[in-house]
Design an enzyme around this catalytic site. Sequence first.
Site, short mmCIF file in Angstrom:
data_model
loop_
_atom_site.label_atom_id
_atom_site.label_comp_id
_atom_site.label_asym_id
_atom_site.label_seq_id
_atom_site.Cartn_x
_atom_site.Cartn_y
_atom_site.Cartn_z
N CYS A 2 22.91 -14.23 26.15
CA CYS A 2 24.01 -13.29 26.40
C CYS A 2 25.07 -13.37 25.30
CB CYS A 2 24.66 -13.63 27.73
SG CYS A 2 23.50 -13.72 29.07
N ARG A 27 20.84 -11.73 19.55
CA ARG A 27 20.71 -12.91 20.41
C ARG A 27 19.68 -12.70 21.52
NH1 ARG A 27 24.97 -16.51 19.99
NH2 ARG A 27 24.56 -17.20 22.11
N TRP A 75 21.22 -11.26 29.10
CA TRP A 75 19.80 -11.64 29.13
C TRP A 75 19.59 -12.19 30.54
CZ3 TRP A 75 16.54 -15.94 29.65
CH2 TRP A 75 15.28 -15.83 29.08
N ASN A 101 28.89 -15.90 30.03
CA ASN A 101 27.67 -16.49 29.48
C ASN A 101 27.49 -17.84 30.16
OD1 ASN A 101 27.54 -14.42 27.70
ND2 ASN A 101 27.88 -15.65 25.86
N GLY A 102 26.25 -18.19 30.49
CA GLY A 102 26.00 -19.48 31.12
C GLY A 102 25.42 -19.29 32.50
N GLU A 481 3.63 -23.27 13.17
CA GLU A 481 4.69 -22.29 12.90
C GLU A 481 4.09 -20.92 12.57
OE1 GLU A 481 7.64 -22.16 13.51
OE2 GLU A 481 8.54 -20.66 12.19
N LYS A 485 5.00 -17.60 14.73
CA LYS A 485 5.59 -16.40 14.11
C LYS A 485 4.80 -15.16 14.50
CE LYS A 485 8.79 -16.98 13.06
NZ LYS A 485 9.32 -18.29 13.33
N GLU A 488 5.13 -14.33 18.35
CA GLU A 488 6.44 -13.90 18.87
C GLU A 488 6.77 -12.47 18.47
OE1 GLU A 488 9.60 -16.88 18.17
OE2 GLU A 488 9.11 -16.95 16.07
N HIS A 504 -14.17 -29.71 19.33
CA HIS A 504 -14.02 -30.29 20.66
C HIS A 504 -13.59 -29.26 21.68
CE1 HIS A 504 -14.76 -34.07 18.74
NE2 HIS A 504 -13.80 -33.82 17.88
N LYS A 602 17.55 -15.42 20.69
CA LYS A 602 17.73 -16.22 19.47
C LYS A 602 18.21 -17.61 19.82
CE LYS A 602 18.26 -16.75 15.00
NZ LYS A 602 16.99 -16.98 14.30
C1 G6P Z 1 14.55 -19.89 20.54
C2 G6P Z 1 14.28 -19.03 19.32
C3 G6P Z 1 13.41 -19.80 18.32
C4 G6P Z 1 14.07 -21.13 17.99
C5 G6P Z 1 14.35 -21.96 19.25
C6 G6P Z 1 15.21 -23.16 18.94
O1 G6P Z 1 13.39 -20.06 21.28
O2 G6P Z 1 13.64 -17.83 19.68
O3 G6P Z 1 13.25 -19.05 17.14
O4 G6P Z 1 13.23 -21.85 17.12
O5 G6P Z 1 15.06 -21.17 20.19
O6 G6P Z 1 16.48 -22.71 18.53
P1 G6P Z 1 17.51 -23.58 17.73
O7 G6P Z 1 18.73 -22.71 17.59
O8 G6P Z 1 17.77 -24.81 18.53
O9 G6P Z 1 16.88 -23.89 16.41
#
Ligand code: G6P
Length: 607
Positions: A2, A27, A75, A101-102, A481, A485, A488, A504, A602
């Site tokens: 949020c 975000r 969110w 927020n929260g 990673e 990527k 997502e 395996h 985010k």
């Molecule tokens: C969310 C984001 C990811 C990020 C993760 C950790 O899931 O979508 O892209 O890697 O949070 O976020 P941070 O701000 O702690 O790196």
Amino acid sequence: MCGIVGYIGYEQAGPFLLEGLQTLEYRGYDSAGVCLNDGSELIVKKAKGKLKVLRELTNEGNDLKGTVGIGHTRWATHGEPSDVNAHPHLSESGRFAVVHNGIIENYQQLKDSLTAKGIEFRSKTDTEVIAQLIEYYYKGDLVDTIIKVLGRLDGSYALGVISQENPDEIIAVRKESPLIIGLGENENYLASDVTAILARTRTIYRLENDEIAILSRDGVKIINTDKDPVEKQTETVDWDVNAAKKGGYEHFMFKEIMEQPKAISDTIAPRIRDGRVVLDEIGLSAEELKKFNKINILACGSAYHVGVVAKYIFEKMLRIPVEADLASEFRYRDPIINDKTLTIVISQSGETADTKEAMKEAQRRGSHVISVVNVVGSAIAAESDDVIYTWAGPEIAVATTKAYSTQLAVIYLMALYFGDMLGTIVPDEYKALVNELEQLPEKIEAVLENKERIQYLASKFFNSRDVFFIGRNIDYALSLEGSLKLKEISYIHSEAYAAGELKHGTISLIEEGTPVIALATHEELIGKIVSNIEEVKTRGANVMCIACDTHKELEGIGETVFIPKVCDMLLPSLAVIPLQLFAYYVASLKGCDIDQPRNLAKSVTVE
Ligand code: G6P
């Protein structure tokens, strides 16, 4: 997740609120809303879906009347995404409006007790209880009322509150959720994230837990919950305002991929002096460092993947056992950790709830915590023992690229710095590695120049249903990673597998035409990964291979992409580029919402 914005001044607030909300879109959110005091009453406009809906509803904010207002991108946590569950929330009579927020953990009890008193709730949110409690306790002084309400709330919050009776104030307060106040001339701002006000002011206050800010047109007063004034220093934000704009690129993600050479250079260059890595930020002497018998890395998402790379690098270069742990798992498994464990916490935002709580758990058990964080002044940065900032600048796309790369760069710096202190790296090796590290941005530039080749490969693979990523050692860490990527942002199912583990189980999923992306950069294990590639090819896989240009023999093993040869430690920084570009081009061909993929946020500030 949020986002909050607020404005009080002499201009009409609507257009700014909409502008501010737009900068917070990154975000992650599923509804948005604003509330303004038009001089006689509070007017709320809110809508499910993207901000575009709210923009149309309010004529870009121009149809809204009032010079004081609050806005929010939500969110969903409690209650599905809908118009009614969107913030701001009004109290029953409509005299008070709240953005939040929260999470309010005891909201159900509070709601039950207010409902029993005859108060009717409109939404399914936890936030509405705050608006209703304010009205229930209000006796003429909003600050007193809010202090009373805070005493009843369990959980985390950043709040912005306005009232019908007082068009000259916004009240803001926070606990465990970030909130900043921007100072302008004859106008002041409220935001959960500095990007929302960057175009208007660089001078901010960062609220601490339980500080209450009273914003008026001509000033900001900050008090604590005993109503004592709090003396605070302003901070100047030095982020470039253009950094949070697309600057001609179609997507933030692409812009941020292209910014990586600079971001890495900004992170590394100030920390290499006369051929030596200097990490003044770390307050540990060689003696203190030597007493650690374990390194514990805590993070979520891509930051966790940096931790997995770090495990390979640290164990090889420092000869200390390293555990890379998902922060959300670490917290609840009674971890074995004490003052002989060094903890490294990695987070772009510095606000990820799981990471923050895991860090506190490590600290409670006596561990020294070094954080690697991008957002200056964020909670993790503030609460860790030492912080090393990644100078990536604002990262807007939900899928991280430049923050991941700068986190890796900090890991290399730490490996060299600690290796030197512990005497586990010989001087010649140290010198050669520092030298290579300094050349890394240029080498990344060279990989980025090859982007058309990746675009072409994306066009061959973008219709796939499942994709497998394989690698060994550091290549495996990186494949985690690459796979994340892709899934997502393109919504293609993918799995990262340690290549030696394929036989395996996973190999049963390989059939005619299954795409397999094989990372074959780690020098010592080339022979082994080549065998694994042959195994999947025999079963029909369509292979894309990432290899160093010193291994031209891999040209025909599949669709091969070459990267410049660097020492093994630095390879992930080059090999990640084709993986980021591949995910980007695939998502683009599929017409996905690249910068704001569905359901993702985010910065994940709830558990
Ligand atoms: C969310 C984001 C990811 C990020 C993760 C950790 O899931 O979508 O892209 O890697 O949070 O976020 P941070 O701000 O702690 O790196």
